[in-house]
Design a protein around this motif. Sequence first.
Motif, short mmCIF file in Angstrom:
data_model
loop_
_atom_site.label_atom_id
_atom_site.label_comp_id
_atom_site.label_asym_id
_atom_site.label_seq_id
_atom_site.Cartn_x
_atom_site.Cartn_y
_atom_site.Cartn_z
N ASP A 1 45.31 40.15 36.46
CA ASP A 1 46.72 39.78 36.35
C ASP A 1 47.44 39.92 37.69
OD1 ASP A 1 47.19 41.14 33.00
OD2 ASP A 1 46.42 39.20 33.68
N SER A 2 47.02 40.89 38.48
CA SER A 2 47.70 41.17 39.75
C SER A 2 47.56 40.04 40.77
CB SER A 2 47.19 42.48 40.35
OG SER A 2 45.78 42.41 40.56
N VAL A 3 46.59 39.16 40.58
CA VAL A 3 46.36 38.09 41.56
C VAL A 3 46.52 36.69 40.97
CG1 VAL A 3 44.81 39.61 42.84
CG2 VAL A 3 43.86 37.91 41.24
N LYS A 4 46.77 36.60 39.68
CA LYS A 4 46.91 35.28 39.05
C LYS A 4 48.05 34.50 39.69
CE LYS A 4 44.92 36.13 34.49
NZ LYS A 4 45.19 36.34 33.05
N GLY A 5 47.77 33.24 39.97
CA GLY A 5 48.77 32.39 40.61
C GLY A 5 48.77 32.50 42.12
N ARG A 6 48.04 33.48 42.67
CA ARG A 6 47.99 33.65 44.13
C ARG A 6 46.57 33.47 44.68
NH1 ARG A 6 49.09 38.40 46.38
NH2 ARG A 6 48.39 39.64 44.58
N PHE A 7 45.58 33.93 43.94
CA PHE A 7 44.17 33.84 44.38
C PHE A 7 43.45 32.79 43.56
CE2 PHE A 7 43.56 38.52 45.99
CZ PHE A 7 44.72 38.38 46.77
N THR A 8 42.55 32.07 44.24
CA THR A 8 41.74 31.07 43.56
C THR A 8 40.28 31.26 43.96
OG1 THR A 8 43.56 29.48 43.65
CG2 THR A 8 41.36 28.60 43.21
N ILE A 9 39.42 31.34 42.97
CA ILE A 9 37.98 31.44 43.24
C ILE A 9 37.34 30.09 42.95
CG2 ILE A 9 37.46 32.29 40.91
CD1 ILE A 9 35.25 34.03 42.19
N TYR A 10 36.43 29.67 43.81
CA TYR A 10 35.72 28.42 43.58
C TYR A 10 34.39 28.50 44.31
CZ TYR A 10 37.64 26.95 48.15
OH TYR A 10 38.00 26.87 49.48
N ARG A 11 33.51 27.59 43.96
CA ARG A 11 32.17 27.64 44.57
C ARG A 11 31.71 26.26 44.97
NH1 ARG A 11 28.72 30.72 40.52
NH2 ARG A 11 27.08 30.33 42.08
N ASP A 12 30.85 26.24 45.97
CA ASP A 12 30.19 25.02 46.42
C ASP A 12 28.70 25.32 46.35
OD1 ASP A 12 28.97 22.94 47.81
OD2 ASP A 12 30.58 22.79 49.29
N ASN A 13 28.06 24.90 45.29
CA ASN A 13 26.64 25.23 45.10
C ASN A 13 25.73 24.48 46.08
OD1 ASN A 13 27.05 27.19 43.17
ND2 ASN A 13 26.65 25.83 41.43
N VAL A 14 26.21 23.40 46.64
CA VAL A 14 25.42 22.71 47.67
C VAL A 14 25.33 23.58 48.91
CG1 VAL A 14 25.30 20.70 49.18
CG2 VAL A 14 25.98 20.43 46.77
N LYS A 15 26.46 24.19 49.27
CA LYS A 15 26.48 25.09 50.42
C LYS A 15 26.10 26.51 50.04
CE LYS A 15 30.02 22.56 53.03
NZ LYS A 15 31.35 22.62 53.69
N SER A 16 25.88 26.74 48.74
CA SER A 16 25.52 28.08 48.25
C SER A 16 26.54 29.11 48.72
CB SER A 16 24.11 28.45 48.73
OG SER A 16 23.56 29.46 47.91
N THR A 17 27.80 28.79 48.51
CA THR A 17 28.88 29.66 48.95
C THR A 17 29.94 29.75 47.86
OG1 THR A 17 28.51 29.02 51.26
CG2 THR A 17 30.62 30.06 50.74
N VAL A 18 30.48 30.95 47.68
CA VAL A 18 31.60 31.16 46.77
C VAL A 18 32.78 31.62 47.61
CG1 VAL A 18 32.48 32.52 44.83
CG2 VAL A 18 30.11 31.71 44.83
N TYR A 19 33.93 31.05 47.33
CA TYR A 19 35.13 31.31 48.12
C TYR A 19 36.19 32.02 47.29
CZ TYR A 19 33.06 27.62 51.02
OH TYR A 19 32.20 26.87 51.79
N LEU A 20 37.00 32.81 47.97
CA LEU A 20 38.19 33.38 47.36
C LEU A 20 39.37 33.02 48.26
CD1 LEU A 20 39.27 35.17 45.03
CD2 LEU A 20 39.15 37.10 46.63
N GLN A 21 40.15 32.06 47.81
CA GLN A 21 41.34 31.65 48.55
C GLN A 21 42.48 32.57 48.13
OE1 GLN A 21 41.82 29.19 50.94
NE2 GLN A 21 43.88 30.05 51.11
N MET A 22 43.05 33.26 49.10
CA MET A 22 44.10 34.23 48.83
C MET A 22 45.39 33.77 49.50
SD MET A 22 41.95 37.79 49.25
CE MET A 22 41.86 37.65 51.03
N ASP A 23 46.38 33.47 48.70
CA ASP A 23 47.68 33.03 49.20
C ASP A 23 48.76 34.03 48.81
OD1 ASP A 23 46.62 29.77 48.15
OD2 ASP A 23 46.60 30.56 50.20
N SER A 24 49.90 33.91 49.47
CA SER A 24 51.04 34.80 49.18
C SER A 24 50.61 36.26 49.17
CB SER A 24 51.66 34.42 47.82
OG SER A 24 52.09 33.07 47.81
N LEU A 25 49.88 36.63 50.19
CA LEU A 25 49.34 37.99 50.25
C LEU A 25 50.44 39.03 50.37
CD1 LEU A 25 46.23 37.22 52.42
CD2 LEU A 25 46.17 38.40 50.22
#
Length: 128
Positions: free
Chosen positions: A62-86
């Motif tokens: 709940d503390s990061v909802k609306g600010r952080f986004t997790i997504y993955r690119d399985n071709v690049k075998s990478t998972v990202y955490l986009q953190m906004d409004s830190l």
Amino acid sequence: QLQLVESGGGLVQPGGSLRLSCTASGFTLDRYAIGWFRQAPGKEREGVSCISTSGGSTRSADSVKGRFTIYRDNVKSTVYLQMDSLKPEDTAVYSCAAVQFSNSINWCYLSRTWYNYWGQGTQVTVSS
């Protein structure tokens, strides 16, 4: 043995953004559910966000909802955490964790005990 490596941490001002990356040397991550966790000084490690093997399901604290986004690119075998409004309270060591499945799954959990591979972490500091 799966070894996870995080990158992208650093010092950022309040309101700024960072993108963290989680990769695995010599392995593809498409059969691993991935979670991001953080631990601030003097506090317990807490779950931030997780993503299923396909990327079709995510979950966030709940503390990061609306600010952080997790997504993955399985071709690049990478998972990202986009953190906004830190915020200063986001300051912590951020680690990614993984759990392997033989087939694709469409769920994930923010429980530390669900994961059995952990990275070393990357420091995120939010300060003016």
